[in-house]
Design an enzyme around this catalytic site. Sequence first.
Site, PDB file in Angstrom:
ATOM      1  N   LYS A  34       0.828  -1.174   0.000  1.00 56.73           N
ATOM      2  CA  LYS A  34       0.000   0.000   0.000  1.00 56.73           C
ATOM      3  C   LYS A  34       0.872   1.236   0.000  1.00 56.73           C
ATOM      4  CE  LYS A  34      -1.770   1.681   3.666  1.00 56.73           C
ATOM      5  NZ  LYS A  34      -1.276   2.561   4.748  1.00 56.73           N
ATOM      6  N   LYS A  37      -3.703 -10.541   9.989  1.00 52.63           N
ATOM      7  CA  LYS A  37      -3.756 -10.606  11.459  1.00 52.63           C
ATOM      8  C   LYS A  37      -4.605 -11.809  11.868  1.00 52.63           C
ATOM      9  CE  LYS A  37      -3.164  -5.634  12.165  1.00 52.63           C
ATOM     10  NZ  LYS A  37      -1.908  -5.450  12.909  1.00 52.63           N
ATOM     11  N   GLU A  87      -4.789   4.760  17.711  1.00 53.16           N
ATOM     12  CA  GLU A  87      -3.331   4.713  17.778  1.00 53.16           C
ATOM     13  C   GLU A  87      -2.840   5.801  18.715  1.00 53.16           C
ATOM     14  OE1 GLU A  87      -1.333   4.638  14.031  1.00 53.16           O
ATOM     15  OE2 GLU A  87      -2.599   3.044  13.246  1.00 53.16           O
ATOM     16  N   LYS A 130      -3.228   2.267  21.887  1.00 49.27           N
ATOM     17  CA  LYS A 130      -3.308   1.526  20.629  1.00 49.27           C
ATOM     18  C   LYS A 130      -4.274   0.371  20.816  1.00 49.27           C
ATOM     19  CE  LYS A 130      -0.583  -0.919  17.144  1.00 49.27           C
ATOM     20  NZ  LYS A 130      -0.951  -0.294  15.880  1.00 49.27           N
ATOM     21  N   LYS A 137      -5.187   9.135  15.098  1.00 52.55           N
ATOM     22  CA  LYS A 137      -3.820   9.191  15.629  1.00 52.55           C
ATOM     23  C   LYS A 137      -3.872   9.975  16.939  1.00 52.55           C
ATOM     24  CE  LYS A 137      -1.624   7.532  11.860  1.00 52.55           C
ATOM     25  NZ  LYS A 137      -0.911   6.262  11.844  1.00 52.55           N
ATOM     26  N   ASP A 149      -2.716  -6.315   2.145  1.00 49.48           N
ATOM     27  CA  ASP A 149      -3.364  -5.517   3.188  1.00 49.48           C
ATOM     28  C   ASP A 149      -3.065  -6.258   4.478  1.00 49.48           C
ATOM     29  OD1 ASP A 149      -5.241  -4.588   5.135  1.00 49.48           O
ATOM     30  OD2 ASP A 149      -6.305  -3.625   3.486  1.00 49.48           O
ATOM     31  N   HIS A 150      -2.121  -5.751   5.241  1.00 50.17           N
ATOM     32  CA  HIS A 150      -1.613  -6.589   6.325  1.00 50.17           C
ATOM     33  C   HIS A 150      -2.660  -6.866   7.401  1.00 50.17           C
ATOM     34  CE1 HIS A 150      -0.808  -2.801   8.494  1.00 50.17           C
ATOM     35  NE2 HIS A 150      -0.643  -3.508   9.582  1.00 50.17           N
ATOM     36  N   HIS A 155      -7.571  -1.136   5.280  1.00 51.58           N
ATOM     37  CA  HIS A 155      -7.691  -2.019   6.440  1.00 51.58           C
ATOM     38  C   HIS A 155      -9.107  -2.089   7.003  1.00 51.58           C
ATOM     39  CE1 HIS A 155      -3.456  -1.730   6.031  1.00 51.58           C
ATOM     40  NE2 HIS A 155      -3.250  -0.687   6.808  1.00 51.58           N
ATOM     41  N   ASP A 167      -5.433   6.438   4.434  1.00 48.26           N
ATOM     42  CA  ASP A 167      -4.364   5.623   5.013  1.00 48.26           C
ATOM     43  C   ASP A 167      -4.898   4.330   5.639  1.00 48.26           C
ATOM     44  OD1 ASP A 167      -1.619   5.164   5.888  1.00 48.26           O
ATOM     45  OD2 ASP A 167      -2.322   5.649   7.917  1.00 48.26           O
TER      46      ASP A 167
END
Length: 498
Positions: free
Chosen positions: A153, A187, A221, A352, A347, A182-183, A246, A241
Amino acid sequence: SRPEPCTVVIFGATGDLTHRKLVPAIYNLAIDGELPPGVKIVGFARREKSDEEFRQGLEELNRKVSRSGHDDAIWAKFQESISYHQSEFTDADGYKRLAERLDAIDRDRGGKGNRLFYVASAPEFFDDILTQLKGAGLNKAKDGCWARVIVEKPFGTDLATAQHLNQVVNRTFHEKDTYRIDHYLGKETAQNIMVLRFANAIFEPLWNSRYISHVQVTCAENLGMEGGRGGYYDKSGALRDMVQNHLLQLLSLITMEPPTDLSADGVRDEKVKVIRSLRQWDTPEKVAKNVVRAQYTAGHVDGQPRPGYREEDRVDPESMTESYVAVRLLIDTWRWSGVPFYIRMGKQLPKKATEISIHFKDAPCVLFNALPGGVPGSNVLVLRIQPDEGISLRMVSKIPGTSLRLEPVKMDFHYSTSFGKGSPEAYERLLLDAMAGDATLFARRDEVEEAWKFIDNIEHAWHQSTTPPPMAEYVAGSWGPKEADELLQQDGNVWRRL
Ligand code: BG6
């Protein structure tokens, strides 16, 4: 199918992702005995570096971040598989030299010539890299071998650029050899969403608008623009982002219909239908009503002072980029008609944590109406994506004692205690899948483009309309702007406290 030996060529090899995620992932696969024998890594980047310098830099980071620690003896052996290839991304000769080098590696390995190209450079080079790979004939697999590409990405910055990139990718590689990473899909807890829904009999009958009042997805986050990230982020913003990829991916796993099989297309056919069914917020009025954007002002996170977003390094002091976004989404399908989905991402929030909560409708509470306070809350199923991965179900119970009083209690499953072992990093699973030729956990072309359509409408209202919806503010270290609370209040809902 099983992961097969191959050479992994990483473009952008001097970058953070390679050092913090990709190489440590491959190292950990090696430690766990999951890596097929004979995997080689070639780092491709512009800077002058020897193999030795490249390896040392990787080792330094691996020591810090490796999931199962760093073992000098194992590393010494592992690093022999790593080499460095210096070239400009636009220099045809550099790719010709790469081809020769890969041939030499293949010969050493006994002729096996599988190649996995991992495009992880700055995004402005994606086009060039793909085009040059084709120019050098590296997109073509040798007989009996494969050539695949993983694209990192951001996959475009809007629909038009994503479509363009898709064209470039598809001119170079077959769609079946293309892995848009897309990490979040790698997960452990994201993979478990399908298992929870479709391997248990008790949830799916309730998984619809008749029983579910609403769904929340929170991705908080506690970091800002550390490490020079502001330069990239200020051009992107929270919506592009994290939401485009995600969070819409997580949402599609939560809301898709059961696929007919577990094949890559079986699953992705269902996911894309949901994204295609999102009601479009395609006027500034609809965006103002359904989307909140905000920036943080100076405050404290984890007891540390933090600057405001516009004061951050490499951020425009007059920036109109959002560091926080909350969206109400409606999915116009039979199953989900009328159920609001709320996504928020920010953010510099207090901690997190990523979680999905499914809020069920109230039980008909005629029986307990007379009690002070009635029934305290409804059932909530919480899927904790990270950290403290697990699932909990909130129920109402009688407080022990001689009078009838009710209180919510929690049934809680923690991965760490139930399975007593850590989960692999997302990149470990995804790299292995790509080596095995399984694209189920990667985004397909149409998914990416449908997601951009939804995002583009909102970006358009923010940045191109004559009546752009306002930018709200929140103090760094708070849970976001009050406007985001109001978004839920309009529907009689509140954000879950994390
Ligand atoms: C990345 C975003 O894709 O995901 C970052 O660009 C974000 O801004 C990161 O911080 C979050 O990933 P994770 O796995 O730490 O939740």
